[in-house]
Design a protein around this motif. Structure first.
Motif, PDB file in Angstrom:
ATOM      1  N   GLN A   1       0.812  -1.229   0.000  1.00  0.00           N
ATOM      2  CA  GLN A   1       0.000   0.000   0.000  1.00  0.00           C
ATOM      3  C   GLN A   1       0.842   1.273   0.000  1.00  0.00           C
ATOM      4  OE1 GLN A   1      -2.630  -0.540   3.418  1.00  0.00           O
ATOM      5  NE2 GLN A   1      -4.234  -1.315   2.053  1.00  0.00           N
ATOM      6  N   VAL A   2       0.149   2.368  -0.343  1.00  0.00           N
ATOM      7  CA  VAL A   2       0.779   3.673  -0.459  1.00  0.00           C
ATOM      8  C   VAL A   2      -0.026   4.651   0.397  1.00  0.00           C
ATOM      9  CG1 VAL A   2       1.316   5.506  -2.116  1.00  0.00           C
ATOM     10  CG2 VAL A   2       1.411   3.138  -2.848  1.00  0.00           C
ATOM     11  N   LEU A   3       0.655   5.499   1.155  1.00  0.00           N
ATOM     12  CA  LEU A   3      -0.038   6.536   1.929  1.00  0.00           C
ATOM     13  C   LEU A   3       0.119   7.867   1.191  1.00  0.00           C
ATOM     14  CD1 LEU A   3      -1.485   7.500   4.555  1.00  0.00           C
ATOM     15  CD2 LEU A   3       0.803   7.891   5.508  1.00  0.00           C
ATOM     16  N   ILE A   4      -1.023   8.523   0.955  1.00  0.00           N
ATOM     17  CA  ILE A   4      -1.030   9.734   0.125  1.00  0.00           C
ATOM     18  C   ILE A   4      -1.612  10.909   0.908  1.00  0.00           C
ATOM     19  CG2 ILE A   4      -2.056  10.754  -1.968  1.00  0.00           C
ATOM     20  CD1 ILE A   4      -2.207   7.623  -2.819  1.00  0.00           C
ATOM     21  N   ARG A   5      -0.928  12.049   0.813  1.00  0.00           N
ATOM     22  CA  ARG A   5      -1.442  13.284   1.416  1.00  0.00           C
ATOM     23  C   ARG A   5      -2.109  14.096   0.305  1.00  0.00           C
ATOM     24  NH1 ARG A   5       1.131  18.252   2.383  1.00  0.00           N
ATOM     25  NH2 ARG A   5       3.060  17.374   1.570  1.00  0.00           N
ATOM     26  N   THR A   6      -3.373  14.424   0.489  1.00  0.00           N
ATOM     27  CA  THR A   6      -4.122  15.133  -0.550  1.00  0.00           C
ATOM     28  C   THR A   6      -3.662  16.581  -0.646  1.00  0.00           C
ATOM     29  OG1 THR A   6      -6.041  13.762  -0.054  1.00  0.00           O
ATOM     30  CG2 THR A   6      -6.451  15.766  -1.314  1.00  0.00           C
ATOM     31  N   LEU A   7      -3.421  17.022  -1.886  1.00  0.00           N
ATOM     32  CA  LEU A   7      -3.067  18.421  -2.129  1.00  0.00           C
ATOM     33  C   LEU A   7      -4.243  19.164  -2.769  1.00  0.00           C
ATOM     34  CD1 LEU A   7       0.489  17.799  -3.642  1.00  0.00           C
ATOM     35  CD2 LEU A   7      -0.064  18.371  -1.269  1.00  0.00           C
ATOM     36  N   TRP A   8      -4.887  18.501  -3.709  1.00  0.00           N
ATOM     37  CA  TRP A   8      -6.003  19.092  -4.465  1.00  0.00           C
ATOM     38  C   TRP A   8      -7.167  18.110  -4.507  1.00  0.00           C
ATOM     39  CZ3 TRP A   8      -5.802  24.027  -6.317  1.00  0.00           C
ATOM     40  CH2 TRP A   8      -4.537  24.612  -6.447  1.00  0.00           C
ATOM     41  N   LEU A   9      -8.363  18.650  -4.379  1.00  0.00           N
ATOM     42  CA  LEU A   9      -9.589  17.845  -4.525  1.00  0.00           C
ATOM     43  C   LEU A   9     -10.409  18.447  -5.661  1.00  0.00           C
ATOM     44  CD1 LEU A   9     -11.916  15.910  -3.590  1.00  0.00           C
ATOM     45  CD2 LEU A   9     -12.563  17.700  -1.953  1.00  0.00           C
ATOM     46  N   SER A  10     -10.952  17.583  -6.491  1.00  0.00           N
ATOM     47  CA  SER A  10     -11.791  18.024  -7.602  1.00  0.00           C
ATOM     48  C   SER A  10     -13.262  17.969  -7.199  1.00  0.00           C
ATOM     49  CB  SER A  10     -11.560  17.091  -8.794  1.00  0.00           C
ATOM     50  OG  SER A  10     -12.355  17.487  -9.878  1.00  0.00           O
ATOM     51  N   LEU A  11     -13.993  19.058  -7.433  1.00  0.00           N
ATOM     52  CA  LEU A  11     -15.446  19.024  -7.221  1.00  0.00           C
ATOM     53  C   LEU A  11     -16.107  18.952  -8.594  1.00  0.00           C
ATOM     54  CD1 LEU A  11     -15.929  21.630  -4.334  1.00  0.00           C
ATOM     55  CD2 LEU A  11     -15.581  19.151  -4.207  1.00  0.00           C
ATOM     56  N   ASP A  12     -16.977  17.968  -8.765  1.00  0.00           N
ATOM     57  CA  ASP A  12     -17.589  17.700 -10.070  1.00  0.00           C
ATOM     58  C   ASP A  12     -19.079  17.413  -9.900  1.00  0.00           C
ATOM     59  OD1 ASP A  12     -15.098  17.199 -12.014  1.00  0.00           O
ATOM     60  OD2 ASP A  12     -14.644  16.283 -10.081  1.00  0.00           O
ATOM     61  N   PRO A  13     -19.868  17.815 -10.908  1.00  0.00           N
ATOM     62  CA  PRO A  13     -21.315  17.608 -10.806  1.00  0.00           C
ATOM     63  C   PRO A  13     -21.730  16.142 -10.590  1.00  0.00           C
ATOM     64  CG  PRO A  13     -20.836  19.151 -12.576  1.00  0.00           C
ATOM     65  CD  PRO A  13     -19.519  18.619 -12.097  1.00  0.00           C
ATOM     66  N   TYR A  14     -20.972  15.160 -11.128  1.00  0.00           N
ATOM     67  CA  TYR A  14     -21.388  13.755 -10.993  1.00  0.00           C
ATOM     68  C   TYR A  14     -21.490  13.344  -9.520  1.00  0.00           C
ATOM     69  CZ  TYR A  14     -16.784  12.247  -9.502  1.00  0.00           C
ATOM     70  OH  TYR A  14     -15.643  12.079  -8.753  1.00  0.00           O
ATOM     71  N   GLN A  15     -20.775  14.062  -8.644  1.00  0.00           N
ATOM     72  CA  GLN A  15     -20.774  13.685  -7.226  1.00  0.00           C
ATOM     73  C   GLN A  15     -22.176  13.813  -6.627  1.00  0.00           C
ATOM     74  OE1 GLN A  15     -17.637  16.416  -6.272  1.00  0.00           O
ATOM     75  NE2 GLN A  15     -16.027  14.934  -6.709  1.00  0.00           N
ATOM     76  N   ARG A  16     -22.992  14.689  -7.230  1.00  0.00           N
ATOM     77  CA  ARG A  16     -24.389  14.805  -6.761  1.00  0.00           C
ATOM     78  C   ARG A  16     -25.103  13.470  -6.946  1.00  0.00           C
ATOM     79  NH1 ARG A  16     -28.353  14.305  -4.885  1.00  0.00           N
ATOM     80  NH2 ARG A  16     -30.173  15.659  -4.610  1.00  0.00           N
ATOM     81  N   GLY A  17     -24.826  12.794  -8.061  1.00  0.00           N
ATOM     82  CA  GLY A  17     -25.445  11.482  -8.312  1.00  0.00           C
ATOM     83  C   GLY A  17     -25.015  10.445  -7.289  1.00  0.00           C
ATOM     84  N   ARG A  18     -23.765  10.506  -6.860  1.00  0.00           N
ATOM     85  CA  ARG A  18     -23.261   9.530  -5.880  1.00  0.00           C
ATOM     86  C   ARG A  18     -23.882   9.752  -4.501  1.00  0.00           C
ATOM     87  NH1 ARG A  18     -18.502   7.641  -8.521  1.00  0.00           N
ATOM     88  NH2 ARG A  18     -19.183   7.758 -10.672  1.00  0.00           N
TER      89      ARG A  18
ATOM     90  N   GLU B   1       3.537   9.903   0.661  1.00  0.00           N
ATOM     91  CA  GLU B   1       4.354  10.169   1.854  1.00  0.00           C
ATOM     92  C   GLU B   1       5.058   8.903   2.338  1.00  0.00           C
ATOM     93  OE1 GLU B   1       5.021  13.120   2.793  1.00  0.00           O
ATOM     94  OE2 GLU B   1       3.491  14.193   1.648  1.00  0.00           O
ATOM     95  N   GLN B   2       4.418   7.752   2.169  1.00  0.00           N
ATOM     96  CA  GLN B   2       5.047   6.463   2.509  1.00  0.00           C
ATOM     97  C   GLN B   2       4.622   5.456   1.461  1.00  0.00           C
ATOM     98  OE1 GLN B   2       4.032   4.972   6.418  1.00  0.00           O
ATOM     99  NE2 GLN B   2       4.663   6.862   7.426  1.00  0.00           N
ATOM    100  N   SER B   3       5.537   4.576   1.099  1.00  0.00           N
ATOM    101  CA  SER B   3       5.163   3.570   0.096  1.00  0.00           C
ATOM    102  C   SER B   3       5.720   2.199   0.432  1.00  0.00           C
ATOM    103  CB  SER B   3       5.662   3.995  -1.285  1.00  0.00           C
ATOM    104  OG  SER B   3       5.342   2.990  -2.222  1.00  0.00           O
TER     105      SER B   3
END
Ligand SMILES: NC(=O)c1ccc[n+]([C@@H]2O[C@H](COP(=O)([O-])OP(=O)(O)OC[C@H]3O[C@@H](n4cnc5c(N)ncnc54)[C@H](OP(=O)(O)O)[C@@H]3O)[C@@H](O)[C@H]2O)c1
Length: 337
Positions: free
Chosen positions: A38-55, A81-83
């Motif tokens: 596994q890989v540990l990831i630190r989020t830098l950017w998040l995308s907001l998209d209309p399809y998320q309303r459907g989810r 950050e760790q892999s």
């Protein structure tokens, strides 16, 4: 990761109509250590998209909905950050569907590396990411544009729409954009080079399309559905192609809207209407990215981003997008590199 806290935004309640902030919850938990592979990831950017309303809705769709209490689905760009996975090392930048959270663990199969020297990192979520691929393949493969065609695009200043109009111009077509408000219209016409812009909030769309498209609409790239789309359909040219990309005007309705019951406009114009999901072109994304990156480099394509600071502001920004408050590709800056 010792002492680090994962902040995640979960679905507190399924929205009824337009989402509200109480439909979301912020939950904190310690960041777990990555397991084998596994890989540990630190989020830098998040995308907001209309399809998320459907989810957020339990209604049947092409993807399974987020459970109540689950992290909202979303594309992110982050830093490894760790892999414990030989394909990734600490310091790599990656993109993947890891959700609205500040840290994530991946097995490496749902992420891809992003080259920070190629373009700004966040473009992997926009012009060189899913929305870019949607515009590129949806327009070229489903819209089948020909030089001289008149192309109409709804939600024309948004992540997908702004690119479709510019590609239409590159392909030798006339681009007519529909957007909400004078600023968005001025932007697509004066900055992006669309041939005309229609402000659906301030003018009669059907009359404006007839005026700007005197020979009819050859390609309609539909991001919104509803009454705007009905107005375009009344102005189709012979052998028109209607590309159903999105239906955002319908996503927050309690009850389904009434669609046109009479499809004569397709019949008499020998026209075609086709929906698509961008994933059908996944094996060709690299080709699309290379071409768009080349156009950006040559100055033929511009793009606009709308950046909101802080993960905690994602729900408000998402709600705003459903009301047209975003101006360009909507992104949340979660952390500095
Ligand atoms: N088929 C696929 O695979 C695929 C992939 C990605 C996106 N999409 C679809 O493409 C469309 C655009 O997505 P995007 O990421 O580029 O979003 P976006 O255009 O950047 O943002 C959404 C925009 O939609 C417009 N809008 C919101 N409510 C509306 C309404 N009731 N009537 C008319 N316009 C409305 C707003 O612009 P105005 O201010 O101009 O109203 C808003 O800024 C969405 O429908 C999305 O679901 C489809």
């Amino acid at each position: 990761m010792a002492n680090a806290t994962n902040r995640k935004i979960t679905l507190a309640a399924r929205p009824v109509g337009y989402p509200k902030e109480s439909d979301f919850a912020m939950v904190e938990e310690p960041v777990a250590d990555p397991g084998p592979g596994q890989v540990l990831i630190r989020t830098l950017w998040l995308s907001l998209d209309p399809y998320q309303r459907g989810r957020m809705s339990a209604a049947k769709s092409y993807a399974t909905p987020v459970d109540i209490g689950g992290v909202i689905t979303g594309g992110i760009v982050g830093r490894v950050e760790q892999s414990n996975n030989p394909k990734f090392k600490a310091g790599d930048f990656v993109e993947g569907w890891l959700g609205w959270q500040s840290w994530a663990i991946s097995d490496g199969n749902d992420i891809r590396k992003v080259d920070p020297d190629l373009a700004p990192l966040q473009t992997a979520l926009g012009i060189l990411g899913m929305p870019g691929m949607t515009a590129y393949f949806g327009f070229l493969e489903i819209g089948l544009p020909r030089p001289g065609d008149t192309v109409v695009i709804s939600a024309a200043s948004g992540a997908v729409g702004q690119l479709v109009g510019q590609i239409a111009r590159i392909m030798g077509c006339r681009a007519v954009g529909i957007a909400g408000g004078a600023d968005k219209c001025a932007y697509i016409r004066d900055e992006l080079g669309f041939d005309a812009a229609i402000d659906y909030k301030g003018e009669d769309v059907e009359a404006a399309i007839a005026r700007h498209c005197p020979d009819g609409v050859d390609v309609y790239f539909d991001n919104v559905g509803g009454t705007i789309t009905e107005a375009v359909l009344k102005n189709l040219a012979k052998f028109a192609r209607v590309v159903i990309c999105g239906q955002i005007s319908q996503y927050n309705l309690d009850k389904p809207d009434l669609g046109p019951r009479n499809l004569r406009f397709l019949l008499v114009n020998q026209a075609r209407m086709e929906g698509f999901l961008v994933f059908q072109f996944a094996d060709r994304y690299e080709q699309g990215m290379k071409r768009i990156a080349g156009w950006i480099k040559d100055g033929r394509i511009k793009y606009r981003e709308d950046v909101v600071d802080g993960l905690e502001n994602a729900p408000k920004a998402f709600i705003g997008m459903m009301e047209g408050k975003n101006f360009g590709k909507l992104l949340v800056k979660v952390a500095e590199v």
